[in-house]
Motif scaffolding. Structure first.
Motif: not given
Length: 428
Positions: A401, A258, A77, A408-409, A343, A405
């Motif tokens: 996301a 997700n 991450e 993902d973003n 997210g 998070v």
């Protein structure tokens, strides 16, 4: 704190700065209770500063319970390297010092001499963490005056809320001398039943289920809610697991972390059943990495993750208990900034469930909170989400996301960190 232990930590920190990876590092163990050992791993910032202490210290706590910050949080991450050992351009070390802690006892490289010494309640986890921090600052006293923030994910949010409350009290009574300023609760298991009760509506709204699937999920969710309301939290955890099974059944194993993740159908081309919950490729890479190269580089004896499964078992009864009352205490009795972020593609801790418990919080200004306007999170002219703040509470809706998070973003995540940890909280 045992004097011998503190001496060992200081020596370890002084001699072990090369570590594994490109950063300057320090690491060690703290015996938080007799026979209960927590491992920490500090990655110093790579920012262009004269001294690393000029940048804040961000603690990262993983969820599970039983998931490893030093492993998953670090390599999957936000650490300086990814699971393939490629440099991560969006690593948090670019703008802060990051302390990964394998929390609670038994997670990652942390371990108990006997599994009976694993924590069984959220309060015990928080009390252990206070001792951990006392030991950490004994080993790295230079960071004592550096602003401290705790960021987290999933079950880590449940732990972080109570940890922050315990730390704040310790600071006030003089048993901890640090500059704790705020927490970032990411996709957090703060009010488990609010998450479970919104799975059906959320999945129906995105077209992942039909009305029949919705009814099945709601029936399972209502049974879970009844157990929570009756105070039978062991049964509630059983029924939560059953509700997850219903979701998997009516969605052909949608990814809980997700909903846009591509998943196999019930059968693969070899007609072999694909069971939900299988470890993915990144998990396997991290397992091999941690138990070989990292373990050797850091000179550790413990095997990474060998007690992690027992951690969840020890907290089984505590798992479905809410800590919204703890968040209310943070808002009502401390000066800490409390940032809640989520997210939009997460299912396990979906955004509608998070909004539900946040909007029900009892604190000064609660009525005004519901009327407070959201603002867009704009990074490089792109809308990455939305946020609103009132007093010391902030909520961040993160677009594109899922549960993770920071992975993902990262652009939205950096905005949140800057907003929380720049000292500009009440100016934006």
């Amino acid at each position: 704190m045992k004097a011998v232990l503190v001496t060992f930590l200081c020596v370890t920190a002084a001699l072990a700065r090369k570590g594994y990876g490109p950063t300057e590092q320090e690491w060690g163990y703290v015996e938080v209770r007799e026979g209960a050992h927590i491992f920490w791993w500090l990655q110093q910032t790579s920012a262009d500063v004269d001294d690393y202490t000029e940048k804040p210290l961000l603690i990262w706590l993983q969820g599970g319970p039983g998931s490893s910050s030093t492993g998953y949080g670090n390599f999957a991450e936000l650490g300086p390297l990814d699971a393939d050992l490629n440099p991560r351009n969006t690593s948090w070390i670019n703008f802060a010092n990051v302390l990964f802690v394998d929390n609670p006892v038994g997670t990652g490289f942390s371990y108990a001499d006997n599994i009976q010494q694993l924590a069984t309640t959220n309060r015990q986890i928080a009390d252990d963490f206070l001792v951990l921090l006392q030991g950490f600052y004994e080993a790295v006293p230079a960071l004592k005056s550096t602003p401290l923030y705790i960021f987290c994910e999933s079950y880590g949010g449940k732990m972080t809320a109570e940890i922050a409350l315990v730390l704040d009290q310790a600071i006030k009574d003089g048993t901890l001398d640090v500059d704790l300023r705020g927490v970032g609760l990411g996709d957090s298991w703060i009010s488990p039943i609010d998450s479970v009760m919104t799975w059906g509506p959320y999945l129906l709204s995105v077209g992942a289920i039909d009305q029949n699937g919705y009814e099945q999920i709601q029936q399972a969710a209502e049974a879970t809610k009844e157990a929570v309301e009756s105070g039978d939290f062991t049964m509630a955890t059983n029924l939560w697991a059953a509700a997850e099974g219903v979701v998997e059944g009516v969605t052909a194993n949608i990814d809980f972390y997700n909903i846009l993740t591509k998943v196999y159908g019930p059968w693969n081309k070899n007609r072999k059943l694909i069971k939900p919950g299988l470890r993915d490729e990144v998990d396997d890479k991290i397992d091999v990495l941690m138990n070989n190269d990292v373990k050797e580089a850091l000179g550790l004896d413990a095997s990474w993750g060998y007690q992690s499964g027992f951690v969840f078992d020890a907290l089984y009864e505590d798992f479905m208990k809410p800590v919204t009352d703890i968040v209310e205490e943070l808002l009502n009795t401390t000066d800490l900034n409390v940032a809640v972020y989520n997210g939009q593609l997460d299912l396990i801790v979906d955004t509608p469930g998070t909004v539900e418990w946040v909007d029900k919080l009892k604190f000064e200004g609660a009525e005004d909170w519901k009327l407070t306007n959201r603002k867009p999170i704009v990074v490089n002219d792109v809308v990455e989400g939305y946020y609103k703040k009132l007093g010391n509470l902030g909520m961040y809706w993160v677009d594109r996301a899922g549960h993770m998070v920071p992975r993902d973003n990262p652009a939205a995540m950096e905005f949140i960190i800057e907003d929380v940890a720049s000292g500009q909280w009440n100016k934006k």
